[in-house]
Design a protein around this motif. Structure first.
Motif, PDB file in Angstrom:
ATOM      1  N   GLY A  87       0.834  -1.202   0.000  1.00  0.00           N
ATOM      2  CA  GLY A  87       0.000   0.000   0.000  1.00  0.00           C
ATOM      3  C   GLY A  87       0.866   1.248   0.000  1.00  0.00           C
ATOM      4  O   GLY A  87       2.090   1.176   0.087  1.00  0.00           O
ATOM      5  N   PRO A  88       0.212   2.407  -0.091  1.00  0.00           N
ATOM      6  CA  PRO A  88       0.960   3.665  -0.156  1.00  0.00           C
ATOM      7  C   PRO A  88       1.583   4.030   1.183  1.00  0.00           C
ATOM      8  O   PRO A  88       1.096   3.637   2.243  1.00  0.00           O
ATOM      9  CB  PRO A  88      -0.110   4.688  -0.555  1.00  0.00           C
ATOM     10  N   GLY A  89       2.670   4.770   1.119  1.00  0.00           N
ATOM     11  CA  GLY A  89       3.310   5.272   2.326  1.00  0.00           C
ATOM     12  C   GLY A  89       2.684   6.598   2.734  1.00  0.00           C
ATOM     13  O   GLY A  89       1.938   7.206   1.975  1.00  0.00           O
ATOM     14  N   ALA A  90       3.000   7.027   3.943  1.00  0.00           N
ATOM     15  CA  ALA A  90       2.568   8.339   4.434  1.00  0.00           C
ATOM     16  C   ALA A  90       3.824   9.142   4.744  1.00  0.00           C
ATOM     17  O   ALA A  90       4.787   8.610   5.307  1.00  0.00           O
ATOM     18  CB  ALA A  90       1.705   8.191   5.679  1.00  0.00           C
ATOM     19  N   PHE A  91       3.813  10.411   4.367  1.00  0.00           N
ATOM     20  CA  PHE A  91       4.975  11.269   4.550  1.00  0.00           C
ATOM     21  C   PHE A  91       4.631  12.392   5.522  1.00  0.00           C
ATOM     22  O   PHE A  91       3.573  13.010   5.413  1.00  0.00           O
ATOM     23  CB  PHE A  91       5.408  11.872   3.206  1.00  0.00           C
ATOM     24  N   TYR A  92       5.547  12.650   6.460  1.00  0.00           N
ATOM     25  CA  TYR A  92       5.391  13.719   7.428  1.00  0.00           C
ATOM     26  C   TYR A  92       6.601  14.637   7.306  1.00  0.00           C
ATOM     27  O   TYR A  92       7.744  14.173   7.379  1.00  0.00           O
ATOM     28  CB  TYR A  92       5.298  13.150   8.843  1.00  0.00           C
ATOM     29  N   ASN A  93       6.366  15.914   7.090  1.00  0.00           N
ATOM     30  CA  ASN A  93       7.431  16.903   6.924  1.00  0.00           C
ATOM     31  C   ASN A  93       7.454  17.787   8.163  1.00  0.00           C
ATOM     32  O   ASN A  93       6.479  18.485   8.466  1.00  0.00           O
ATOM     33  CB  ASN A  93       7.183  17.738   5.660  1.00  0.00           C
ATOM     34  N   LEU A  94       8.577  17.762   8.885  1.00  0.00           N
ATOM     35  CA  LEU A  94       8.652  18.388  10.204  1.00  0.00           C
ATOM     36  C   LEU A  94       9.849  19.328  10.311  1.00  0.00           C
ATOM     37  O   LEU A  94      10.974  18.967   9.953  1.00  0.00           O
ATOM     38  CB  LEU A  94       8.786  17.305  11.282  1.00  0.00           C
ATOM     39  N   ASP A  95       9.605  20.539  10.846  1.00  0.00           N
ATOM     40  CA  ASP A  95      10.703  21.435  11.181  1.00  0.00           C
ATOM     41  C   ASP A  95      11.253  21.028  12.525  1.00  0.00           C
ATOM     42  O   ASP A  95      10.500  20.852  13.495  1.00  0.00           O
ATOM     43  CB  ASP A  95      10.210  22.892  11.239  1.00  0.00           C
ATOM     44  N   LYS A  96      12.559  20.857  12.594  1.00  0.00           N
ATOM     45  CA  LYS A  96      13.200  20.462  13.842  1.00  0.00           C
ATOM     46  C   LYS A  96      13.329  21.679  14.743  1.00  0.00           C
ATOM     47  O   LYS A  96      13.872  22.707  14.328  1.00  0.00           O
ATOM     48  CB  LYS A  96      14.582  19.866  13.540  1.00  0.00           C
ATOM     49  N   ILE A  97      12.825  21.570  15.967  1.00  0.00           N
ATOM     50  CA  ILE A  97      12.907  22.696  16.890  1.00  0.00           C
ATOM     51  C   ILE A  97      13.784  22.402  18.115  1.00  0.00           C
ATOM     52  O   ILE A  97      14.222  23.314  18.786  1.00  0.00           O
ATOM     53  CB  ILE A  97      11.508  23.167  17.345  1.00  0.00           C
ATOM     54  N   ALA A  98      14.047  21.131  18.374  1.00  0.00           N
ATOM     55  CA  ALA A  98      14.917  20.754  19.494  1.00  0.00           C
ATOM     56  C   ALA A  98      15.455  19.351  19.233  1.00  0.00           C
ATOM     57  O   ALA A  98      14.850  18.566  18.526  1.00  0.00           O
ATOM     58  CB  ALA A  98      14.155  20.797  20.819  1.00  0.00           C
ATOM     59  N   SER A  99      16.596  19.065  19.857  1.00  0.00           N
ATOM     60  CA  SER A  99      17.203  17.743  19.704  1.00  0.00           C
ATOM     61  C   SER A  99      17.941  17.371  20.988  1.00  0.00           C
ATOM     62  O   SER A  99      18.532  18.245  21.645  1.00  0.00           O
ATOM     63  CB  SER A  99      18.200  17.789  18.531  1.00  0.00           C
ATOM     64  N   MET A 100      17.887  16.096  21.347  1.00  0.00           N
ATOM     65  CA  MET A 100      18.632  15.585  22.497  1.00  0.00           C
ATOM     66  C   MET A 100      19.487  14.428  22.025  1.00  0.00           C
ATOM     67  O   MET A 100      19.050  13.614  21.220  1.00  0.00           O
ATOM     68  CB  MET A 100      17.679  15.105  23.589  1.00  0.00           C
ATOM     69  N   GLU A 101      20.689  14.346  22.470  1.00  0.00           N
ATOM     70  CA  GLU A 101      21.592  13.247  22.119  1.00  0.00           C
ATOM     71  C   GLU A 101      21.922  12.460  23.364  1.00  0.00           C
ATOM     72  O   GLU A 101      22.007  12.969  24.431  1.00  0.00           O
ATOM     73  CB  GLU A 101      22.883  13.776  21.491  1.00  0.00           C
TER      74      GLU A 101
END
Length: 101
Positions: A87-101
């Motif tokens: 079946g078809p995939g779903a795409f989500y486009n997101l602006d990164k606002i924070a990150s933790m490593e």
């Protein structure tokens, strides 16, 4: 914090074939070393729904991601991947606002 993340949700009964396709694409892109490319990518399997997967791909910017999406090799890989999906995939486009490593 600048950055852009694209999440591709897909279902497949052929996860090994999808993984091989993605690895081949990564190796070819790395060998060429030209044009925009993801800064990081991971693939995850859903523990609660077997056969459901997520590819999480990070880019330096939205513009770099869109330039990458318009490359012929990206289009070809995407078409091959979707042919392996159930079946078809779903795409989500997101602006990164924070990150933790």
């Amino acid at each position: 914090m600048a950055g852009f993340v694209q999440i591709i949700e897909y279902r497949t009964s052929k996860p090994d074939e999808v993984a091989a396709l993605l690895e081949d694409f990564r190796a070819k892109r790395e060998a060429e070393g030209d044009g925009p490319a993801p800064t990081r990518g991971i693939t995850c399997a859903d523990r609660d729904e077997p056969g459901r997967y997520f590819a999480i791909v990070e880019f330096e910017s939205y513009e770099a991601a869109m330039e990458n999406s318009q490359r012929a090799d990206t289009t070809e890989m995407s078409e091959k991947m979707m042919a392996l999906c159930d079946g078809p995939g779903a795409f989500y486009n997101l602006d990164k606002i924070a990150s933790m490593e």
